[in-house]
Design a protein around this motif. Structure first.
Motif, PDB file in Angstrom:
ATOM      1  N   ASP A  46       0.863  -1.057  -0.014  1.00 39.51           N
ATOM      2  CA  ASP A  46       0.080   0.052  -0.545  1.00 39.51           C
ATOM      3  C   ASP A  46       0.915   1.154  -0.362  1.00 39.51           C
ATOM      4  N   ALA A  47       0.800   1.896  -0.931  1.00 37.57           N
ATOM      5  CA  ALA A  47       1.649   2.947  -1.276  1.00 37.57           C
ATOM      6  C   ALA A  47       1.671   4.079  -0.531  1.00 37.57           C
ATOM      7  N   THR A  48       0.261   4.988   0.015  1.00 42.05           N
ATOM      8  CA  THR A  48      -0.306   5.586   1.468  1.00 42.05           C
ATOM      9  C   THR A  48       0.380   5.254   2.520  1.00 42.05           C
ATOM     10  N   ALA A  78       6.045   6.893  -3.940  1.00 42.40           N
ATOM     11  CA  ALA A  78       6.852   7.686  -5.519  1.00 42.40           C
ATOM     12  C   ALA A  78       6.266   6.444  -6.161  1.00 42.40           C
ATOM     13  N   ALA A  79       7.442   5.404  -6.550  1.00 43.53           N
ATOM     14  CA  ALA A  79       7.795   4.805  -7.516  1.00 43.53           C
ATOM     15  C   ALA A  79       6.015   3.841  -7.483  1.00 43.53           C
ATOM     16  N   LYS A  80       5.338   3.825  -6.917  1.00 48.39           N
ATOM     17  CA  LYS A  80       4.046   3.044  -7.224  1.00 48.39           C
ATOM     18  C   LYS A  80       3.850   4.760  -7.343  1.00 48.39           C
ATOM     19  N   TYR A  87       6.087  14.752  -4.375  1.00 46.57           N
ATOM     20  CA  TYR A  87       6.124  16.223  -3.268  1.00 46.57           C
ATOM     21  C   TYR A  87       7.256  16.909  -2.654  1.00 46.57           C
ATOM     22  N   ASN A  88       6.999  15.509  -1.036  1.00 48.46           N
ATOM     23  CA  ASN A  88       8.120  15.776  -0.556  1.00 48.46           C
ATOM     24  C   ASN A  88       9.122  15.048  -0.478  1.00 48.46           C
ATOM     25  N   LEU A  89       9.426  14.669  -1.658  1.00 54.00           N
ATOM     26  CA  LEU A  89      11.059  14.208  -1.478  1.00 54.00           C
ATOM     27  C   LEU A  89      11.184  15.805  -2.436  1.00 54.00           C
TER      28      LEU A  89
END
Length: 392
Positions: A46-48, A78-80, A87-89
């Motif tokens: 799960d990406a979230t 992000a890869a997902k 954005y946070n990166l």
């Protein structure tokens, strides 16, 4: 009053400042338990949940603050395809959190997030082009990104579009258009826009000058936490604009602004103490507030410190120290500091009397609209060349 500033969005997924301190959990809040469940969901792909784990690490909630761990989780999300993590990166790279500050790298992440539909990343790209951060300054490109972000609901982008129209940057100056964007931003919750609307009404730009309307907008902005609005509201009370003059209320608002690290609020307090408005005149306390504001880069407070030393107010009269503070103020763009330097040279106070140097500093101040400096230039011509004198 304070001028407008370009706003960097305060965002739903924005990280806390670099020195974030773990906050006490509210009743029933358990970051460790939350982390355990996020880890289970993340392990299932799960990406979230990966993004949430990144936030916990970045903010030091339930775990020691760890930017490297945060980056790792954001990269997985992000890869997902999760735009919020992209954005946070960008935020980590822009502000050098856990890595060396790297604007081009930040922009690459914002580009990816914007391509994934993130309005806050679009706002960031607009800001980069607006101020020339990591890219050549380009108001037209900034405006394009702000428009995309505004269409996506970014209140900060709406406000910044208003600033572009107000200043005629990349567009024809248009106060009506600026007002329209500020109103949209204010309706979307932007405290900065509320302050900007107050400035329009106070200055009478695109609207009839209306101090009462200005006060109303400053109050909205101040209540929403904007320190510039707090300072501007304090100024209205100090000067009796649109309200009954009330130094105590002015002091209250300046104190709120100063508590939010606003240098103009600090200077406002310095002026109240220096002039004895609503408080016993106290140059020592004024000096402390001016020093705080000067340390935060406030040019006018640097000038005020110079004036204290020049006049021997709360300190021993010291033209050398006055000159140092006036030079700092002048370097920071203060026309008053420039004019004061001109006077030191014109009078020969701790420097060799030098009419040419005096004229040069007066001209610099005059170019910034200082009418007093203009009059001093006229006086120099009226008196004639004169003779250079010794230090005294």
């Amino acid at each position: 009053m304070l001028g407008r500033i370009v706003v960097v969005a305060g965002l739903l997924f924005a990280p806390l400042p670099a020195l974030a301190v773990e906050t006490a959990p509210t009743e029933g809040q358990d970051y460790a338990a939350a982390k355990g469940w996020y880890e289970k969901a993340a392990a299932a792909g799960d990406a979230t949940a990966m993004h949430k784990l990144g936030l916990l690490s970045e903010e030091g909630q339930g775990v020691a603050q760890d930017y490297a761990a945060a980056r790792g989780w954001y990269e997985k999300a992000a890869a997902k395809g999760l735009a919020e993590s992209m954005y946070n990166l960008g935020i980590l790279d822009e502000f050098g959190r856990g890595v060396a500050q790297d604007y081009p790298a930040a922009k690459r992440w914002y580009d990816k997030a914007a391509a994934a539909g993130d309005a806050d990343a679009m706002q960031k790209l607009g800001y980069f082009y607006d101020v020339g951060q990591g890219v050549p300054q380009d108001y037209a490109t900034a405006r394009g990104w702000y428009e995309k972000a505004a269409a996506g609901g970014s209140a900060s982008a709406m406000n910044n579009l208003g600033v572009l129209y107000e200043n005629g940057q990349g567009v024809k100056q248009d106060y009506a258009a600026a007002k329209g964007w500020f109103e949209k931003a204010a309706s979307a919750g932007s405290a900065e826009a509320m302050n900007d609307l107050g400035l329009l009404y106070e200055d009478g730009q695109g609207v009839a000058k209306d101090d009462a309307a200005a006060k109303g907008w400053y109050e909205k902005g101040a209540e929403a936490g904007n320190p510039f609005a707090m300072t501007n509201l304090g100024s209205l009370y100090e000067n009796g604009q649109g309200v009954k003059q009330d130094y105590a209320t002015a002091k209250l608002w300046y104190e709120k602004a100063a508590a939010a690290d606003n240098p103009d609020g600090m200077r406002g307090l310095g002026l109240l103490y220096g002039n004895g408005r609503g408080v016993t005149q106290d140059y020592a306390t004024a000096k402390l507030w001016y020093e705080k504001a000067a340390a935060a880069g406030n040019a006018q407070s640097m000038y005020n410190l110079g004036a204290l030393y020049e006049n021997g107010q709360g300190v021993k009269k010291d033209y050398g120290s006055a000159k140092l503070w006036y030079e700092k103020a002048a370097d920071a763009g203060s026309p008053e500091g420039m004019s004061a330097l001109g006077t030191l040279y014109a009078e020969g106070w701790d420097v060799t009397r030098d009419r040419s140097a005096a004229k040069l500093w007066y001209e610099k101040a005059a170019a910034l609209g200082d009418t007093g400096a203009m009059q001093k230039i006229a006086a120099l011509f009226e008196k004639g060349t004169g003779k250079a004198g010794a230090k005294r």
